[in-house]
Design a protein around this motif. Structure first.
Motif, PDB file in Angstrom:
ATOM      1  N   LYS A 189       0.878  -1.162   0.110  1.00  0.00           N
ATOM      2  CA  LYS A 189      -0.077   0.050   0.109  1.00  0.00           C
ATOM      3  C   LYS A 189       0.983   1.227  -0.041  1.00  0.00           C
ATOM      4  N   GLY A 190       1.881   1.317   0.831  1.00  0.00           N
ATOM      5  CA  GLY A 190       2.876   2.435   0.972  1.00  0.00           C
ATOM      6  C   GLY A 190       3.507   2.666  -0.245  1.00  0.00           C
ATOM      7  N   ARG A 192       2.283   1.873  -3.399  1.00  0.00           N
ATOM      8  CA  ARG A 192       1.587   2.451  -4.290  1.00  0.00           C
ATOM      9  C   ARG A 192       1.458   3.996  -4.197  1.00  0.00           C
ATOM     10  N   ARG A 193       1.769   4.395  -2.908  1.00  0.00           N
ATOM     11  CA  ARG A 193       1.501   5.859  -2.798  1.00  0.00           C
ATOM     12  C   ARG A 193       2.643   6.615  -2.958  1.00  0.00           C
ATOM     13  N   ASN A 194       3.849   5.946  -3.212  1.00  0.00           N
ATOM     14  CA  ASN A 194       5.226   6.603  -3.551  1.00  0.00           C
ATOM     15  C   ASN A 194       5.320   6.909  -4.917  1.00  0.00           C
ATOM     16  N   PRO A 195       5.360   8.037  -5.118  1.00  0.00           N
ATOM     17  CA  PRO A 195       5.390   8.367  -6.718  1.00  0.00           C
ATOM     18  C   PRO A 195       6.971   7.930  -7.108  1.00  0.00           C
TER      19      PRO A 195
END
Length: 271
Positions: A189-190, A192-195
């Motif tokens: 999940k993290g 996916r949130r890290n560009p």
């Protein structure tokens, strides 16, 4: 008398400076690279045609081993060969360009993973990602006679695994790949949130698809993008279980309760 700046240090006379190693790489990575280069040299300069054919039949990954042809033709190694070729194909390559390119990438990304998880865990990582790449290749090319060779599935897994910690803990870009990053790896999940991490993985996936469709390696073998994808997924998923900085600490065992003490006989109450 001139004073030395505080914190400066001068080598005593007669002492020679320590020599820096030519390759600052983990021993396991250098051994793997040496084995792969030695096998390629043997294929190119020392083995006869029949010996090269035996090497390919014995240690490359051949989907045809698992089809109907296995009932007619006896492949070297038998049942054990059906198992070990899920990993041994990673040590063979389709030519000098193939092996040199893979060795260079291995020195970059395998080095990062070895320094992070250690030699023993990297050996497990190597086996699982290689086997995963072969398995995906088998599913898509079941019965194919074309041999699968190369360590690219493992390298794809290493690149995916490195994305889970290289961009974590406030590390800027690829600086997280330098030295040993001790921050816990990102969760899915993290991730996916890290560009930065998603951009890194996205570029790899696009390039892999493009090269898999249009590029050709030396020797006329097409790039096995399916095996790369299998190794990539495996490396992405299994890394936290091998990473000593990401595994949750074990809960302490509760203390053992002492058995109830028996009352001495002379203190027993007689009813």
């Amino acid at each position: 008398m001139a004073l030395q700046p505080r914190g400066s240090w001068q080598m005593p006379p007669g002492m020679t400076p320590p020599k820096e190693p030519m390759f600052n790489l983990p021993t396991s990575v250098m051994v793997l690279a040496g084995i792969m280069l030695a096998i390629q040299a043997a294929q190119s300069f020392f083995l006869s045609f029949d010996q090269r054919e035996w090497l390919i039949l014995s240690f490359s990954f051949l989907p045809v081993r698992y089809g109907a042809a296995a009932q007619v033709f006896s492949f070297p190694g038998g049942v054990l060969g059906d198992i070990w070729t899920f990993v041994t194909y990673a040590f063979l390559h389709g030519g000098w360009m193939h092996v040199i390119l893979n060795v260079v990438w291995m020195m970059i990304f395998a080095t990062v993973i070895v320094r992070r998880i250690g030699n023993f865990n990297f050996a497990i990582f190597f086996v699982i990602t290689a086997a995963a790449g072969a398995l995906v290749h088998l599913v898509i090319h079941f019965g194919s006679q074309a041999p699968l060779v190369g360590v690219s599935a493992v390298l794809s897994g290493a690149m995916a695994a490195s994305a889970r910690f290289a961009f974590n803990g406030g590390m800027g870009g690829f600086s997280g790949l330098q030295g040993v990053n001790r921050y816990p790896c990102l969760s899915l999940k993290g991730l996916r949130r890290n560009p930065q991490a998603m951009g890194f993985l996205g570029i790899w996936l696009v390039l892999n698809l493009v090269f898999g469709m249009f590029s050709i390696l030396g020797g006329g073998a097409t790039i096995a993008w399916e095996a790369h994808l299998g190794g990539f997924i495996a490396g992405l998923l299994i890394f936290p279980y091998l990473d000593p900085y990401s595994r949750p600490p074990r809960k302490p065992k509760p203390p053992k309760k002492d058995p109830p003490k028996k009352r001495p006989d002379h203190l027993k109450v007689i009813k």
